[in-house]
Design a protein around this motif. Structure first.
Motif, short mmCIF file in Angstrom:
data_model
loop_
_atom_site.label_atom_id
_atom_site.label_comp_id
_atom_site.label_asym_id
_atom_site.label_seq_id
_atom_site.Cartn_x
_atom_site.Cartn_y
_atom_site.Cartn_z
N LEU A 197 -4.27 -2.21 -6.81
CA LEU A 197 -5.80 -1.23 -7.17
C LEU A 197 -6.51 -0.32 -6.48
O LEU A 197 -5.77 0.50 -6.92
N MET A 198 -5.35 -0.78 -5.38
CA MET A 198 -5.45 1.00 -4.59
C MET A 198 -4.72 1.39 -5.13
O MET A 198 -5.15 3.22 -4.79
N SER A 199 -3.50 1.46 -5.33
CA SER A 199 -2.37 2.48 -5.87
C SER A 199 -3.30 3.23 -7.52
O SER A 199 -2.65 4.06 -7.62
N VAL A 206 -6.72 1.71 8.76
CA VAL A 206 -7.19 0.24 8.17
C VAL A 206 -5.96 0.98 6.82
O VAL A 206 -6.29 2.16 6.30
N ASN A 207 -5.70 0.49 6.60
CA ASN A 207 -4.01 0.43 6.14
C ASN A 207 -4.40 0.98 4.23
O ASN A 207 -3.90 1.58 3.59
N ILE A 222 -5.24 6.62 -0.68
CA ILE A 222 -6.25 7.49 -1.18
C ILE A 222 -5.92 9.12 0.14
O ILE A 222 -6.06 10.06 -0.55
N ARG A 223 -5.53 8.06 1.32
CA ARG A 223 -5.26 9.20 2.74
C ARG A 223 -4.93 10.35 2.34
O ARG A 223 -4.68 11.14 2.29
N ARG A 224 -3.08 9.45 1.62
CA ARG A 224 -2.14 10.12 1.55
C ARG A 224 -2.36 11.18 0.13
O ARG A 224 -1.47 12.55 0.14
N TYR A 267 0.84 -1.44 -0.12
CA TYR A 267 0.02 -0.21 -0.64
C TYR A 267 1.07 0.83 -0.03
O TYR A 267 0.30 2.24 -0.42
N LEU A 268 2.01 0.73 0.52
CA LEU A 268 3.10 2.12 0.54
C LEU A 268 4.16 1.60 0.05
O LEU A 268 4.45 0.66 -1.36
#
Ligand SMILES: [Zn+2]
Ligand SMILES: [Zn+2]
Length: 415
Positions: free
Chosen positions: A316-318, A403-404, A409-411, A106-107
């Motif tokens: 996906l999250m990226s 919630v990792n 998105i939060r970033r 995620y990071l």
């Protein structure tokens, strides 16, 4: 109408063509070097041609001296000039081929730069990354990551620039010079009879010199591989187009009154979505993973995002974070089934939540948005006879900091 500066104008077309030849030879060091040298010379030759055609341009000296100043003060243009001098004296530029690797979950987990031949296989780069990372991270965690490998050609005197980008920059600069020269000679560049026939080019590209082909190359020179098997992946999800007919059918199927896609009150809307998701779960006995993105000007859009494993979810999250950034979303709702467990010890030891002893199934609906907006609904459920869904109580939380998967998105909003 005739072109007032035909030799100059043709040099511009030549540069565009040579740039493509550099791109075609990107993975062949000799071919790349040859075409790089030719492009650098062509960029410079354009200014010589212009000086030879100066009679076509009123007040040439005064006008051109402004451009000469601009070139002298420009990092890339002065590098191009020096590079050309070196090439005509039969010396080689100090080019280097680099593989820039970013390891991600995620990071961004790690970033590496390896000097390697451009055709060096990605699988080997991947396995080198695994062995470098294995000193710091547990094996399972590394294997779930993916790596984005970008190949770059650079030169010692212009180290922060990728060379095709530098050439494209030079092309934009000289396009603007040629455009202005046409204007001064009372000829519109987009109606000049000298036309680039290499591929179709829009009027806007001609007017700005910013060709889409030159921006696209990044995708061609970069590759995404998984670190579990070093396979190349292209990851794509479905954007669900919610036309009125489909929406109406869905509402009828799940006996939902109305769920307007232009509702602006985000928290109230999330609450409605949670009620809707419960109905869908009961009716279908499962709920696909969905994301709903809110755009202030157009309302909500849905993304169908079923994924197979954690690596796919990282990617996906990226990608969703990229959409949030590029299209200006200000809130995201996430809907999915989830396994919940309090067995922190087992999870820390790499046991998947779905395999822990005290696991419970839940329907999760969360929203995060700009200005620290966040709220989640977690509805526990059991499966009865025939997998019939028996809904339990809903827990509401206003803190999703842990919630990792939402952190990419939060970033974006915290930047
Ligand atoms: Zn022309
Ligand atoms: Zn092109």
């Amino acid at each position: 109408m005739t072109c007032p500066i035909p030799n100059t104008h043709k040099r511009l077309l030549e540069i565009h063509r040579l740039w493509h030849q550099c791109l075609e030879n990107y993975f062949d060091p000799e071919g790349f070097r040859t075409n790089l040298n030719a492009t650098i010379q062509a960029l410079r030759n354009l200014t010589f041609a212009l000086q030879n055609e100066k009679n076509a341009i009123p007040d040439f000296e005064e006008w051109y001296s402004i451009w000469q100043d601009k070139m002298r003060n420009d990092e890339v243009l002065s590098w191009l000039n020096n590079a050309r001098v070196k090439i005509v004296h039969q010396k080689d530029l100090e080019t280097k081929s680099i593989a820039k690797v970013i390891i991600k979950n995620y990071l961004d987990v790690a970033q590496l730069e390896l000097e390697l031949p451009p055709s060096f296989p990605s699988e080997v780069i991947g396995s080198q990354c695994v062995s470098i990372l294995s000193e710091k991270f547990p094996e399972q965690a590394i294997k779930e990551c993916y790596a984005v490998i970008e190949r770059r050609w650079t030169e010692a005197k212009l180290p922060s620039w990728e060379l095709l980008d530098a050439l494209a920059y030079g092309f934009v600069f000289l396009s603007q010079l040629v455009n202005e020269a046409h204007e001064k000679a009372n000829c519109k560049i987009d109606s000049c009879p000298i036309r680039d026939t290499l591929h179709s080019i829009t009027k806007n590209e001609i007017l700005t010199g910013k060709y889409v082909c030159m921006k696209m190359k990044k995708e061609l020179n970069s590759q995404t591989i998984t670190l579990s098997d070093f396979a190349t992946v292209t990851f794509d999800f479905k954007k669900v187009n919610l036309d009125k007919v489909t929406a109406k059918k869905a509402l009828k199927r799940y006996k939902i009154k109305d769920i307007p896609f232009n509702e602006k009150e985000i928290l109230a809307y999330t609450k409605k979505i949670n009620e809707m998701a419960k109905k869908i779960l009961v009716k279908d006995k499962y709920h696909r993973q969905l994301f709903m993105l809110h755009f202030p000007s157009i309302g909500w859009k849905v993304i169908d995002a079923e994924v197979e494993n954690r690596t796919s979810k990282f990617m996906l999250m990226s990608q969703i974070a990229n959409i949030v950034k590029s299209d200006g979303a200000d809130a995201v709702i996430h809907i999915s089934e989830a396994w919940i467990s309090n067995d922190i010890e087992a999870i820390a030891n790499g046991v998947e939540v779905a395999n822990t002893k005290d696991r419970r199934e839940a329907l999760s609906v969360s929203v995060i948005g700009k200005n620290n907006l966040e709220k989640s609904y977690l509805t526990f459920f059991k499966r009865g006879l025939g997998r019939r869904i028996i809904l339990g109580k809903t827990e509401v939380s206003e803190n999703l900091k842990d919630v990792n998967f939402l952190s990419p998105i939060r970033r974006i909003w915290n930047q």
